[in-house]
Design a protein around this motif. Sequence first.
Motif, PDB file in Angstrom:
ATOM      1  N   PRO A 113       0.791  -1.234   0.000  1.00 17.47           N
ATOM      2  CA  PRO A 113       0.000   0.000   0.000  1.00 17.47           C
ATOM      3  C   PRO A 113       0.824   1.286   0.000  1.00 17.47           C
ATOM      4  CG  PRO A 113      -0.093  -1.089   2.148  1.00 17.47           C
ATOM      5  CD  PRO A 113       0.545  -2.052   1.210  1.00 17.47           C
ATOM      6  N   ASP A 114       2.057   1.222   0.441  1.00 17.67           N
ATOM      7  CA  ASP A 114       2.876   2.430   0.497  1.00 17.67           C
ATOM      8  C   ASP A 114       3.732   2.629  -0.756  1.00 17.67           C
ATOM      9  OD1 ASP A 114       1.950   2.998   3.081  1.00 17.67           O
ATOM     10  OD2 ASP A 114       3.481   1.706   3.986  1.00 17.67           O
ATOM     11  N   MET A 115       3.677   1.688  -1.684  1.00 15.47           N
ATOM     12  CA  MET A 115       4.494   1.778  -2.891  1.00 15.47           C
ATOM     13  C   MET A 115       3.910   2.804  -3.860  1.00 15.47           C
ATOM     14  SD  MET A 115       7.071   0.714  -4.769  1.00 15.47           S
ATOM     15  CE  MET A 115       7.595  -0.854  -4.038  1.00 15.47           C
ATOM     16  N   PRO A 116       4.693   3.789  -4.326  1.00 18.13           N
ATOM     17  CA  PRO A 116       4.198   4.710  -5.356  1.00 18.13           C
ATOM     18  C   PRO A 116       3.864   3.959  -6.643  1.00 18.13           C
ATOM     19  CG  PRO A 116       6.161   5.587  -4.294  1.00 18.13           C
ATOM     20  CD  PRO A 116       6.035   4.159  -3.851  1.00 18.13           C
ATOM     21  N   LEU A 117       2.727   4.278  -7.240  1.00 19.56           N
ATOM     22  CA  LEU A 117       2.282   3.606  -8.458  1.00 19.56           C
ATOM     23  C   LEU A 117       2.169   4.607  -9.598  1.00 19.56           C
ATOM     24  CD1 LEU A 117      -0.532   1.220  -7.106  1.00 19.56           C
ATOM     25  CD2 LEU A 117       1.938   0.824  -7.261  1.00 19.56           C
ATOM     26  N   HIS A 118       2.735   4.216 -10.743  1.00 19.38           N
ATOM     27  CA  HIS A 118       2.626   5.010 -11.962  1.00 19.38           C
ATOM     28  C   HIS A 118       1.746   4.268 -12.950  1.00 19.38           C
ATOM     29  CE1 HIS A 118       6.824   7.071 -11.213  1.00 19.38           C
ATOM     30  NE2 HIS A 118       5.962   7.259 -10.228  1.00 19.38           N
ATOM     31  N   VAL A 119       0.922   4.971 -13.666  1.00 23.47           N
ATOM     32  CA  VAL A 119       0.058   4.364 -14.670  1.00 23.47           C
ATOM     33  C   VAL A 119       0.841   4.238 -15.969  1.00 23.47           C
ATOM     34  CG1 VAL A 119      -2.114   4.525 -15.926  1.00 23.47           C
ATOM     35  CG2 VAL A 119      -1.953   5.402 -13.583  1.00 23.47           C
ATOM     36  N   SER A 120       1.015   3.011 -16.438  1.00 23.53           N
ATOM     37  CA  SER A 120       1.793   2.752 -17.645  1.00 23.53           C
ATOM     38  C   SER A 120       1.112   3.319 -18.886  1.00 23.53           C
ATOM     39  CB  SER A 120       1.986   1.244 -17.821  1.00 23.53           C
ATOM     40  OG  SER A 120       2.518   0.928 -19.084  1.00 23.53           O
ATOM     41  N   THR A 121       1.909   3.595 -19.904  1.00 29.08           N
ATOM     42  CA  THR A 121       1.342   4.037 -21.183  1.00 29.08           C
ATOM     43  C   THR A 121       0.408   2.994 -21.775  1.00 29.08           C
ATOM     44  OG1 THR A 121       1.892   5.038 -23.316  1.00 29.08           O
ATOM     45  CG2 THR A 121       3.209   3.142 -22.637  1.00 29.08           C
ATOM     46  N   GLN A 122       0.563   1.730 -21.376  1.00 30.69           N
ATOM     47  CA  GLN A 122      -0.307   0.660 -21.862  1.00 30.69           C
ATOM     48  C   GLN A 122      -1.760   0.861 -21.436  1.00 30.69           C
ATOM     49  OE1 GLN A 122       2.620  -0.614 -23.873  1.00 30.69           O
ATOM     50  NE2 GLN A 122       0.856  -1.959 -23.902  1.00 30.69           N
ATOM     51  N   ALA A 123      -1.988   1.706 -20.462  1.00 34.50           N
ATOM     52  CA  ALA A 123      -3.363   1.964 -20.029  1.00 34.50           C
ATOM     53  C   ALA A 123      -4.099   2.893 -20.988  1.00 34.50           C
ATOM     54  CB  ALA A 123      -3.365   2.568 -18.624  1.00 34.50           C
ATOM     55  N   ASN A 124      -3.394   3.415 -22.005  1.00 29.39           N
ATOM     56  CA  ASN A 124      -4.025   4.241 -23.044  1.00 29.39           C
ATOM     57  C   ASN A 124      -4.730   5.466 -22.479  1.00 29.39           C
ATOM     58  OD1 ASN A 124      -4.933   1.092 -24.280  1.00 29.39           O
ATOM     59  ND2 ASN A 124      -3.319   2.317 -25.186  1.00 29.39           N
ATOM     60  N   THR A 125      -4.054   6.210 -21.643  1.00 29.34           N
ATOM     61  CA  THR A 125      -4.652   7.395 -21.042  1.00 29.34           C
ATOM     62  C   THR A 125      -4.566   8.553 -22.020  1.00 29.34           C
ATOM     63  OG1 THR A 125      -3.941   6.577 -18.881  1.00 29.34           O
ATOM     64  CG2 THR A 125      -4.677   8.866 -19.011  1.00 29.34           C
ATOM     65  N   THR A 126      -5.721   8.969 -22.572  1.00 32.13           N
ATOM     66  CA  THR A 126      -5.746   9.961 -23.648  1.00 32.13           C
ATOM     67  C   THR A 126      -6.589  11.186 -23.327  1.00 32.13           C
ATOM     68  OG1 THR A 126      -7.607   8.807 -24.674  1.00 32.13           O
ATOM     69  CG2 THR A 126      -5.392   8.216 -25.452  1.00 32.13           C
ATOM     70  N   ASN A 127      -7.104  11.299 -22.090  1.00 29.59           N
ATOM     71  CA  ASN A 127      -7.954  12.448 -21.772  1.00 29.59           C
ATOM     72  C   ASN A 127      -7.824  12.811 -20.300  1.00 29.59           C
ATOM     73  OD1 ASN A 127     -10.304  11.070 -20.194  1.00 29.59           O
ATOM     74  ND2 ASN A 127     -10.000   9.806 -22.018  1.00 29.59           N
ATOM     75  N   TYR A 128      -8.215  14.040 -19.961  1.00 28.61           N
ATOM     76  CA  TYR A 128      -8.039  14.522 -18.595  1.00 28.61           C
ATOM     77  C   TYR A 128      -8.955  13.796 -17.614  1.00 28.61           C
ATOM     78  CZ  TYR A 128     -12.143  17.486 -19.606  1.00 28.61           C
ATOM     79  OH  TYR A 128     -13.383  17.946 -19.942  1.00 28.61           O
ATOM     80  N   ALA A 129     -10.127  13.334 -18.064  1.00 25.94           N
ATOM     81  CA  ALA A 129     -11.034  12.617 -17.166  1.00 25.94           C
ATOM     82  C   ALA A 129     -10.400  11.319 -16.677  1.00 25.94           C
ATOM     83  CB  ALA A 129     -12.365  12.333 -17.861  1.00 25.94           C
ATOM     84  N   ALA A 130      -9.716  10.629 -17.589  1.00 25.29           N
ATOM     85  CA  ALA A 130      -9.033   9.391 -17.204  1.00 25.29           C
ATOM     86  C   ALA A 130      -7.899   9.682 -16.227  1.00 25.29           C
ATOM     87  CB  ALA A 130      -8.502   8.679 -18.442  1.00 25.29           C
ATOM     88  N   VAL A 131      -7.152  10.763 -16.484  1.00 26.09           N
ATOM     89  CA  VAL A 131      -6.071  11.135 -15.568  1.00 26.09           C
ATOM     90  C   VAL A 131      -6.640  11.469 -14.189  1.00 26.09           C
ATOM     91  CG1 VAL A 131      -4.207  12.778 -15.126  1.00 26.09           C
ATOM     92  CG2 VAL A 131      -4.584  11.929 -17.446  1.00 26.09           C
TER      93      VAL A 131
END
Length: 415
Positions: A113-131
């Motif tokens: 639970p304390d590990m910082p998590l980054h969302v990979s480019t594989q998640a296809n984040t293309t809009n501010y709502a998703a971010v």
Amino acid sequence: MSRNLVKPELLAPAGNMEKGKMALLYGADAIYLGGKLFGLRAFANNFSLEEIAEMAEYAHSLGKKVYVTVNIFAHNEDIDRLPDYLRGLQQAKVDALLISDFGVWSTARQVVPDMPLHVSTQANTTNYAAVQAWEQLGAERVVLARELSLAEISEISEKTSVELETFVHGAMCISYSGRCLLSAYLTGRDGNRGACTQACRWEYNMYKLGEQKRPGEYFDLEEDERGTYVMNSKDLCLIEYLPELMRAGVCSLKIEGRMKSVHYVATVVSVYRKAIDQCWADMEHYSVPEAWITELNKVSHRQYTTGFAVAKPDRNAQVYTSSKYEQTHDFVGIVTGYDAEKKRAYFEQRNNVKAGEPLELLMPDGSTMPFVLTEMLDEAGTSIDCAPHAQQKFSAASDKPLLQFSLLRRKVVKE
């Protein structure tokens, strides 16, 4: 929502221990790497947990960071094995995990639970709502999809506060941020579970085009001088657009290439280190000298493109005639040490190299200098005139001290 501009991190690929160390020595602020499991580069020389711990300790000694990819699209058996692996990464003291699958994300939140998590480019984040949604789920950073324009990145930045990372250099996938079924369909190797065969780079023979409801009716497809490499994208290069990326609030600029060579990693990192430093120092007057482009052309690459950053790619973003890489220089050796008393430099061979031929050194401080091997000796002290054996150790005379980990390279002579 406005952001305070920050000098972006330079994030480099590490396909193995040597590449990771070289990336950090040549100027990367952080590296990303994959373990033996759960990453999308199964054919790279990925790290064991022990090696990840060693790499993290080395990076931290330099004040730098290590991120680990856990970005496969997991199946049930993957989830069953995941908790122990996540605990191992936590014990290795890595700085963050890159995740694309929501099930993997949820598991990580519970197990570490304390590990910082980054969302990979594989998640296809293309809009501010998703971010915004990822931010609400506790993401420290989101790696944006490569299909975004500079204007879209800027708008996302204005409407979110989580850290944003984007690719600035390297290979482009023909499919949407890597979500490709072609490799699995043709070879059984699933690109979404780390085993992509890069089937998009193959040459395809396409002579007939048919439509399902018109059996027996075909249109001829003629191959012209462009050939048949219809899915072979050029490589991304956004070095000219660093001011726009910085003004957009991007905090991390990422180089692709965990399967590329030591020469590639060191050279590209060295160039982007200079570029980021100069741009941050004087964004208004930033320009790209020809010498930087010349350096980027020395490593193995395809022709360069700006991808989606400036405009949607058209047919000019593809290489139709070949899937081969191009480069102006060959990597022939690495400096392993220097003896000031004997005035001798020590090398490890990486390609057949001979005494007397004109060579060039790239050093970790980013400088280059011409160099010629003279008075070559093998490890036994026997005089030699060439080093033909793989990773052969040898020395040569040098009045000037050479920095350890400098790269020795030779200009490619085209026939």
